[in-house]
Write an enzyme that holds these catalytic residues in place. Structure first.
Site, PDB file in Angstrom:
ATOM      1  N   GLY A  10      22.410 -39.494 -54.137  1.00  0.00           N
ATOM      2  CA  GLY A  10      22.077 -40.315 -55.044  1.00  0.00           C
ATOM      3  C   GLY A  10      21.085 -41.333 -54.264  1.00  0.00           C
ATOM      4  N   GLY A  15      22.142 -46.288 -53.790  1.00  0.00           N
ATOM      5  CA  GLY A  15      21.619 -45.361 -52.719  1.00  0.00           C
ATOM      6  C   GLY A  15      20.634 -46.134 -51.832  1.00  0.00           C
ATOM      7  CG  ASP A  34      18.361 -38.785 -56.537  1.00  0.00           C
ATOM      8  OD1 ASP A  34      18.193 -38.349 -57.798  1.00  0.00           O
ATOM      9  OD2 ASP A  34      18.635 -39.974 -56.752  1.00  0.00           O
ATOM     10  NE  ARG A  91      33.453 -50.534 -63.240  1.00  0.00           N
ATOM     11  CZ  ARG A  91      33.931 -51.633 -63.541  1.00  0.00           C
ATOM     12  NH1 ARG A  91      34.950 -51.863 -64.560  1.00  0.00           N
ATOM     13  NH2 ARG A  91      33.401 -52.753 -62.816  1.00  0.00           N
ATOM     14  CG  ASN A  98      28.388 -40.322 -63.901  1.00  0.00           C
ATOM     15  OD1 ASN A  98      27.282 -39.784 -64.117  1.00  0.00           O
ATOM     16  ND2 ASN A  98      28.852 -41.564 -63.766  1.00  0.00           N
ATOM     17  CB  VAL A 121      29.869 -45.512 -54.836  1.00  0.00           C
ATOM     18  CG1 VAL A 121      29.493 -47.072 -55.568  1.00  0.00           C
ATOM     19  CG2 VAL A 121      29.900 -45.953 -53.641  1.00  0.00           C
ATOM     20  CG  ASN A 123      32.043 -46.715 -61.964  1.00  0.00           C
ATOM     21  OD1 ASN A 123      33.371 -46.940 -61.419  1.00  0.00           O
ATOM     22  ND2 ASN A 123      31.121 -47.548 -61.647  1.00  0.00           N
ATOM     23  NE  ARG A 154      31.542 -57.168 -59.057  1.00  0.00           N
ATOM     24  CZ  ARG A 154      31.295 -55.925 -59.663  1.00  0.00           C
ATOM     25  NH1 ARG A 154      32.258 -55.339 -60.049  1.00  0.00           N
ATOM     26  NH2 ARG A 154      30.242 -55.537 -59.638  1.00  0.00           N
ATOM     27  CG  HIS A 178      36.049 -49.886 -60.155  1.00  0.00           C
ATOM     28  ND1 HIS A 178      35.935 -51.375 -60.002  1.00  0.00           N
ATOM     29  CD2 HIS A 178      34.851 -49.702 -60.465  1.00  0.00           C
ATOM     30  CE1 HIS A 178      34.992 -51.822 -59.993  1.00  0.00           C
ATOM     31  NE2 HIS A 178      34.096 -50.561 -59.950  1.00  0.00           N
TER      32      HIS A 178
HETATM   33  N1  APR Z   1      22.740 -34.947 -57.490  1.00  0.00           N
HETATM   34  C1  APR Z   1      22.001 -36.016 -56.988  1.00  0.00           C
HETATM   35  N2  APR Z   1      21.610 -37.302 -57.411  1.00  0.00           N
HETATM   36  C2  APR Z   1      21.819 -37.276 -58.633  1.00  0.00           C
HETATM   37  C3  APR Z   1      22.383 -36.274 -59.513  1.00  0.00           C
HETATM   38  C4  APR Z   1      22.664 -35.161 -59.141  1.00  0.00           C
HETATM   39  N3  APR Z   1      23.466 -34.113 -59.508  1.00  0.00           N
HETATM   40  N4  APR Z   1      22.378 -36.791 -60.951  1.00  0.00           N
HETATM   41  C5  APR Z   1      21.640 -38.004 -60.714  1.00  0.00           C
HETATM   42  N5  APR Z   1      21.622 -38.421 -59.580  1.00  0.00           N
HETATM   43  C6  APR Z   1      20.902 -39.513 -58.975  1.00  0.00           C
HETATM   44  C7  APR Z   1      19.914 -40.177 -60.111  1.00  0.00           C
HETATM   45  O1  APR Z   1      18.834 -39.283 -60.062  1.00  0.00           O
HETATM   46  C8  APR Z   1      19.570 -41.387 -59.590  1.00  0.00           C
HETATM   47  O2  APR Z   1      18.779 -41.598 -58.800  1.00  0.00           O
HETATM   48  O3  APR Z   1      21.639 -40.725 -58.757  1.00  0.00           O
HETATM   49  C9  APR Z   1      20.889 -41.538 -58.879  1.00  0.00           C
HETATM   50  C10 APR Z   1      21.801 -43.027 -59.395  1.00  0.00           C
HETATM   51  O4  APR Z   1      21.259 -43.985 -59.205  1.00  0.00           O
HETATM   52  P1  APR Z   1      20.757 -45.203 -60.450  1.00  0.00           P
HETATM   53  O5  APR Z   1      20.867 -44.635 -61.774  1.00  0.00           O
HETATM   54  O6  APR Z   1      20.148 -46.353 -59.800  1.00  0.00           O
HETATM   55  O7  APR Z   1      22.590 -45.594 -60.306  1.00  0.00           O
HETATM   56  P2  APR Z   1      23.195 -46.820 -59.412  1.00  0.00           P
HETATM   57  O8  APR Z   1      22.936 -48.181 -59.893  1.00  0.00           O
HETATM   58  O9  APR Z   1      22.767 -46.515 -58.066  1.00  0.00           O
HETATM   59  O10 APR Z   1      24.817 -46.386 -59.715  1.00  0.00           O
HETATM   60  C11 APR Z   1      25.412 -45.129 -59.147  1.00  0.00           C
HETATM   61  O11 APR Z   1      27.595 -45.772 -58.961  1.00  0.00           O
HETATM   62  O12 APR Z   1      28.561 -47.927 -59.679  1.00  0.00           O
HETATM   63  C12 APR Z   1      28.377 -46.784 -59.898  1.00  0.00           C
HETATM   64  O13 APR Z   1      28.298 -46.708 -62.383  1.00  0.00           O
HETATM   65  C13 APR Z   1      27.576 -46.660 -61.187  1.00  0.00           C
HETATM   66  O14 APR Z   1      27.925 -44.138 -61.697  1.00  0.00           O
HETATM   67  C14 APR Z   1      27.081 -45.114 -61.280  1.00  0.00           C
HETATM   68  C15 APR Z   1      26.724 -44.904 -59.870  1.00  0.00           C
END
Ligand code: APR
Length: 311
Positions: A10, A15, A34, A91, A98, A121, A123, A154, A178
């Protein structure tokens, strides 16, 4: 020997920040993985941070990819793959999407990085880390969820804002799931050893505890299109560091409990000793009756979400 390798599954908001701070700490080479559609973005972030190195002076390498072969042999895997919350969402609302993502991630991590210490990490945290554990079949010490560090950070922040004292001198702990039922343990809160109850009136302390429980939601509302990422990245990096440097840190984390605190077979926020053995131990201590009943409430909530995973 060579450098350690840290794989970030991710490469979104958390990430990307993880890539930056992990490199700045020189913990090892960083691979950002990703989905194929986002491969350009991972390569772009990696190259951008590579070009920051001359100014910061660190020598680790960063690469972006959508091919799991590139995470081969990783020492640490940090999983943020998945979707974040939007305003109005719990969440738990993220579970159905997810859970599919974590299943795919777990199968690949098992195949390419079977010896890695894995920090989850995504949710809803307690259910997603449980799912990773079940699907991967990894030993329990090799799998942990990042949440308690953030929730505790926090709580510390709000206590510091209230007292005006350095956040460095404020210690406390948040246990449990969480989510909004998390359990900030007021008894553990202190400023340089001085019990917090001597410094903050009860009603204000109650308000701070309430704000801590919904602190993630406060940020989701402010952002409008995503959730927190700077502090979550820092917390996950600290856990990776504790493992890689065998620091024996005690970090509130979602660890698999097998009887500790009366919890059996579930991941939930507890003080965890993190060192070269991964989660080396859940550090147990006696809870008061009130703390225990609050922990049981959050345990029920976690069980319910885990049941929805079908695993
Ligand atoms: N494999 C790899 N990466 C993936 C997959 C997958 N199958 N599906 C989605 N992703 C990637 C998305 O393309 C995106 O770049 O996961 C990334 C998630 O990044 P954001 O949408 O920016 O989310 P972020 O704020 O980083 O949070 C990620 O952590 O805190 C938790 O609730 C939050 O579940 C969320 C996660």
């Amino acid at each position: 020997m060579g450098r350690k390798k840290i794989a970030l599954i991710g490469g979104g908001q958390i990430g990307g920040n993880l890539a930056l701070i992990t490199a700045q700490k020189e913990l090892g080479d960083v691979v950002i993985l990703d989905i194929p559609k986002a491969e350009g973005m991972t390569k772009g972030k990696a190259l951008d941070i590579m070009q920051l190195r001359p100014h910061d002076g660190y020598d680790v390498n960063l690469t972006g990819t959508s091919d799991y072969k590139d995470i081969e042999g990783a020492n640490v895997v940090i999983i943020t793959a998945g979707v974040p919350r939007k305003p109005g969402m719990d969440r738990e609302d993220l579970l159905s999407i997810n859970i599919k993502i974590i299943t795919d991630v777990a199968e690949n991590v098992k195949k390419y990085a079977p010896n890695a210490f894995v920090i989850v990490v995504s949710n809803p945290l307690d259910a997603i880390v449980y799912s990773f554990y079940k699907v991967s079949g990894f030993p329990k010490n090799q799998v942990v969820g990042m949440a308690g560090a953030l929730d505790t950070g926090r709580f510390r922040t709000f206590l510091s804002m209230e007292t005006g004292f350095s956040v460095q001198d404020i210690h406390c702990m948040v246990m449990g799931g969480h989510g909004d039922t998390m359990v900030p343990i007021i008894r553990t809160a202190n400023v340089a050893g001085i019990p917090i109850t001597e410094l903050i009136p009860e009603d204000r302390l109650e308000a701070i505890v309430k704000r801590t429980r919904v602190a993630g939601g406060e940020l989701v509302k402010l952002f409008g299109n995503g959730s927190a990422y700077y502090a979550p990245a820092q917390c996950a990096m600290e856990m990776a560091e504790a493992y890689l440097l065998d620091k024996k840190r005690v970090i509130p984390s979602a660890a698999l409990c097998e009887g500790e605190f009366g919890i059996d077979g579930y991941f939930i926020g507890v003080p965890a000793l993190i060192g070269a053995g991964g989660v080396e131990k859940v550090v147990e201590f006696e809870l008061t009756e009130d703390e225990n009943s609050a922990l049981q409430d959050t345990y029920e909530k976690v069980k319910k979400t885990v049941a929805e995973t079908g695993l």
